[in-house]
Design a protein around this motif. Structure first.
Motif, PDB file in Angstrom:
ATOM      1  N   THR A   1      -0.643  -1.350   2.800  1.00 37.71           N
ATOM      2  CA  THR A   1      -1.218  -1.842   1.541  1.00 37.71           C
ATOM      3  C   THR A   1      -0.860  -0.953   0.354  1.00 37.71           C
ATOM      4  OG1 THR A   1      -3.279  -0.595   1.812  1.00 37.71           O
ATOM      5  CG2 THR A   1      -3.171  -2.790   2.822  1.00 37.71           C
TER       6      THR A   1
ATOM      7  N   CYS B   1      -2.079   1.877  -0.395  1.00 35.03           N
ATOM      8  CA  CYS B   1      -3.340   2.339  -0.983  1.00 35.03           C
ATOM      9  C   CYS B   1      -3.253   3.780  -1.476  1.00 35.03           C
ATOM     10  CB  CYS B   1      -4.473   2.198   0.030  1.00 35.03           C
ATOM     11  SG  CYS B   1      -4.351   3.315   1.461  1.00 35.03           S
TER      12      CYS B   1
ATOM     13  N   PRO C   1      -6.951   4.325   5.990  1.00 32.52           N
ATOM     14  CA  PRO C   1      -7.326   2.984   6.491  1.00 32.52           C
ATOM     15  C   PRO C   1      -6.522   2.509   7.684  1.00 32.52           C
ATOM     16  CG  PRO C   1      -7.267   2.993   4.088  1.00 32.52           C
ATOM     17  CD  PRO C   1      -6.687   4.310   4.532  1.00 32.52           C
ATOM     18  N   CYS C   2      -5.282   2.989   7.822  1.00 31.72           N
ATOM     19  CA  CYS C   2      -4.431   2.546   8.939  1.00 31.72           C
ATOM     20  C   CYS C   2      -4.506   3.473  10.140  1.00 31.72           C
ATOM     21  CB  CYS C   2      -2.987   2.390   8.478  1.00 31.72           C
ATOM     22  SG  CYS C   2      -2.264   3.875   7.745  1.00 31.72           S
TER      23      CYS C   2
ATOM     24  N   PRO D   1      -4.602  -2.369   8.089  1.00 28.04           N
ATOM     25  CA  PRO D   1      -5.531  -2.481   6.939  1.00 28.04           C
ATOM     26  C   PRO D   1      -5.678  -3.916   6.465  1.00 28.04           C
ATOM     27  CG  PRO D   1      -3.965  -0.691   6.608  1.00 28.04           C
ATOM     28  CD  PRO D   1      -3.484  -1.468   7.799  1.00 28.04           C
TER      29      PRO D   1
END
Length: 277
Positions: free
Chosen positions: A221, A223, A271-272, A277
């Motif tokens: 993503t 992020c 997040p991963c 994600p």
């Protein structure tokens, strides 16, 4: 020979083989004795003749030194890739780390890699007992690493900033449908990217798994969490990870974590870490 049989064998080997539980003989901190390093592996299948292996030989992708499945095993028909997710204990410890890898993460990098090596050797033996010829590139004497500033005879295309090897576990996993890359150059699987890979080439023909993606960064993503986690600012949104910055820090970790090394901060606390994600 079918894929379900192989997945069952992979699960059984995971349960039976020693080496995945830290013990006193490994010369570790007493408080970590009994800790499991990896969870049960994910297994993916790809075609040994997949066109991506030709793409990997291009300069700027991996390079011409990257050996195709047929170069490792001329009769190879299938690539089997395995992802060993880091256990909760290992991930939690490294999630708390800020400046260098946790002790548990370093154990999983060294003692854990030794377990994966023995696991892949046992899997190779299982195939051969069934009359299936198999090759584990990472255990083959032809396997070699390419590091910045080091060349390989016959390959002038290798740049001064090149890091890699003549068989990429992550790129094999991508072919086998296990995941796509993130900014940190790790591979994001359905169990995240915190863990390690292994692969084996066999001469049995099996249907490749569907790749539920089309782009190499589809699961990322962008992020930026891994950027903040990197202790030496080796990752940015525009270029991803710069191995010429990451590599020297990994080399320094051999002193910081002696007699082990590793980092993985960009794989934890993000997040991963354990999912897409």
């Amino acid at each position: 020979m079918d894929k379900e049989l192989i997945r069952q064998a992979a699960a059984e080997l995971y349960k039976q083989l020693p080496g995945n539980i830290l013990d006193e003989a490994m010369d570790i901190l007493p408080e970590h004795v009994g800790t499991r390093m990896f969870d049960e592996p994910l297994v993916g299948f790809g075609g040994a003749d997949d066109a991506l292996f030709d793409e990997y030989k291009k300069v700027g992708v991996i390079g011409p030194w990257h050996m195709s499945p047929a170069e490792w095993l001329p009769q190879a028909k299938t690539v089997v890739s395995l992802f060993f997710p880091a256990s909760l204990e290992v991930r939690q410890s490294n999630r708390r780390a800020k400046e260098k890898a946790s002790d548990l993460w370093a154990y999983a990098r060294i003692e854990g890699q030794a377990f994966i090596g023995s696991y892949m050797a046992a899997l190779q033996g299982w195939f051969r007992e069934l009359g299936v010829e198999a090759c584990v590139p990472a255990l083959d004497p032809r396997w070699l690493a390419v590091r910045a500033g080091e060349g390989i005879e016959g390959y002038p295309e290798i740049r001064e900033d090149t890091y890699g090897s003549n068989w990429s576990e992550r790129h094999a996993a991508y072919v086998c449908g296990l995941g796509t890359f993130g900014l940190s150059k790790g591979l994001i699987t359905e169990k995240g990217m915190a863990g390690r890979f292994g692969s084996i080439l066999i001469d049995a023909k099996l249907a490749p798994d569907l790749r539920p993606y089309s782009g190499i960064y589809d699961y990322c993503t962008r992020c930026g969490a891994c950027i903040k986690r990197c202790p030496v600012a080796a990752i940015d949104l525009e270029h991803g990870k710069d191995h010429t910055v990451c590599g020297p820090f990994l080399a320094l970790s051999r002193t910081l974590l002696a007699p082990r090394y590793g980092c993985g901060l960009c794989q934890t606390g993000v997040p991963c870490e354990t999912r897409i994600p």
